[in-house]
Design a protein around this motif. Structure first.
Motif, short mmCIF file in Angstrom:
data_model
loop_
_atom_site.label_atom_id
_atom_site.label_comp_id
_atom_site.label_asym_id
_atom_site.label_seq_id
_atom_site.Cartn_x
_atom_site.Cartn_y
_atom_site.Cartn_z
N GLN A 97 0.54 4.21 -2.86
CA GLN A 97 0.56 5.69 -2.44
C GLN A 97 1.60 6.50 -2.92
O GLN A 97 1.36 7.61 -3.66
N VAL A 98 2.66 5.99 -2.73
CA VAL A 98 3.94 6.82 -3.42
C VAL A 98 3.76 7.05 -5.02
O VAL A 98 4.10 8.12 -5.58
N ASP B 78 -4.15 4.57 -7.81
CA ASP B 78 -5.60 4.44 -7.16
C ASP B 78 -5.78 2.89 -6.82
O ASP B 78 -5.51 2.12 -7.80
N GLY C 154 1.26 6.97 -6.57
CA GLY C 154 0.15 7.90 -6.98
C GLY C 154 -1.03 6.87 -7.81
O GLY C 154 -1.87 7.36 -8.38
N ALA D 169 -9.16 3.83 -1.37
CA ALA D 169 -7.86 4.17 -0.91
C ALA D 169 -7.95 5.27 0.35
O ALA D 169 -7.21 5.18 1.09
N ASN D 170 -8.84 6.08 0.12
CA ASN D 170 -9.08 7.21 0.97
C ASN D 170 -9.60 6.72 2.35
O ASN D 170 -9.43 7.36 3.49
N TYR E 96 -8.30 4.30 3.91
CA TYR E 96 -7.37 3.32 4.53
C TYR E 96 -6.73 3.86 5.58
O TYR E 96 -6.57 5.07 5.56
N SER E 97 -6.57 3.02 6.59
CA SER E 97 -5.65 3.46 8.01
C SER E 97 -5.06 2.34 8.26
O SER E 97 -5.44 0.99 7.95
N TRP F 121 -5.70 -2.69 -8.01
CA TRP F 121 -5.22 -1.25 -8.47
C TRP F 121 -5.04 -1.37 -10.17
O TRP F 121 -5.02 -2.48 -10.55
N ILE G 190 0.84 -1.10 -0.02
CA ILE G 190 -0.13 -0.08 0.04
C ILE G 190 0.77 1.31 0.07
O ILE G 190 0.64 2.25 -0.70
N SER G 191 2.15 1.30 0.57
CA SER G 191 3.00 2.22 0.85
C SER G 191 3.50 2.48 -0.80
O SER G 191 3.59 3.80 -1.06
#
Length: 320
Positions: free
Chosen positions: A147-148, A152, A150, A166-167, A169-170, A182, A143-144
């Motif tokens: 995110q890096v 989705d 970009g 994605a928004n 996610y925690s 993805w 996931i990192s």
């Protein structure tokens, strides 16, 4: 070499420090997982103190009968095969043999034995969690990368059985993630699924990446997708056990699985990309892994405890 941080067999060997850190991580996780068991013992002790004066009074407490049977050594599985009379007989013998001789300390004796049984249950849970902890670490790194870069993505929560964006996610959701999907910049699709029974191989595979999306992880549509060998992009084995004593056995199991995958896909004229990730890698097995990596039988590999190797591998998994 695809993984820049795996240039020799020795690069794969787990260091003493990594073993130490791994054992520490599992010890801390075990302490955390033990909390509910200890709380159950405290709750049970309170009931015994309030509702019993003698050991035989325990026989009258139907509301905690299952817990009493656990203290007597009856597992949850065994409980299903025993009648009410069987359980009462076991409890009576347990009381006569162990609780009555303890005199006024019978409640403490009861709780000690209850905790022993819960300890077995905790041990079983921790054995299952070894694989889960490895999945969690890999998920965080993947996931990192997404995110890096970009990209989705969506992830499948195995508890709610829903896809989340994605928004949403925690980090505290990592334990419940079963799948991630993805799209690459060229619109190619990728979907990671953990612990999937692959029909082509007729076996469970730790790590699977498809080149298409599924809306669910079960049902007719999903079964149709996973039965098509051309829908697979990468398959791999992920072994999170840190104990060096079991390392060789884990590799033998993984190697057998990877060989079966390789042979099964070649029957469909597909040279499927394979990966191996392990936490406990000793010198002998590192030589075998590196040989397969060098000759292409394994496309990529990494030691789970070496972050540079894992980051590199996850970048490859995400972008291939």
């Amino acid at each position: 070499m695809i993984n820049n941080y795996v240039q020799s067999a020795s690069d794969l060997v787990t260091t003493h420090e990594s073993h130490r850190n791994g054992f520490l991580e599992y010890a801390l996780r075990k302490s955390k997982e033990s909390i509910p068991y200890i709380d159950k013992a405290k709750a049970l002790k309170l009931i015994l103190e309030q509702k019993t004066k003698l050991p035989k009074d325990i026989l009258m407490l139907d509301e905690i009968k299952n817990s009493c049977c656990e203290a007597a050594g009856v597992s949850v599985k065994a409980n299903k095969y025993l009648s009410k009379d069987d359980l009462n007989e076991i409890l009576l013998e347990f009381i006569k043999e162990f609780l009555e001789p303890a005199g006024s300390q019978y409640i403490d004796e009861f709780i000690y034995r209850y905790l022993l049984t819960l300890g077995d249950a905790l041990g079983g849970r921790m054995r299952n969690l070894v694989g889960s902890i490895a999945n969690e670490k890999l998920t965080r790194f993947i996931i990192s990368q997404l995110q890096v870069l970009g990209l989705d993505f969506q992830y499948f929560n195995k508890t709610s059985k829903t896809w989340l964006k994605a928004n949403d996610y925690s980090i505290n959701q990592v334990t419940d993630i079963r799948s991630i999907k993805w799209s690459l910049k060229n619109d190619e699709k990728r979907q990671l699924i953990y612990n999937l029974s692959v029909p082509i191989v007729k076996n469970n595979i730790d790590l699977v990446i498809l080149n298409c999306f599924s809306s669910t992880l079960s049902g007719e549509e999903f079964n149709k997708i996973i039965q098509n060998p051309t829908n697979y992009e990468i398959l791999g084995e992920l072994k999170g056990g840190i104990d060096p004593a079991g390392a060789d056995e884990h590799w033998k199991t993984a190697n057998t699985a990877l060989t079966r995958v390789r042979e099964s896909f070649r029957k469909h004229d597909i040279d499927i990309a394979l990966v191996f990730i392990g936490a406990a890698i000793e010198t002998k097995m590192s030589n075998e892994i590196f040989t397969q990596y060098s000759n292409g039988d394994i496309m990529n590999c990494a030691n789970l405890t070496v972050e540079n190797q894992l980051v590199n591998l996850c970048n490859w998994l995400v972008t291939r």
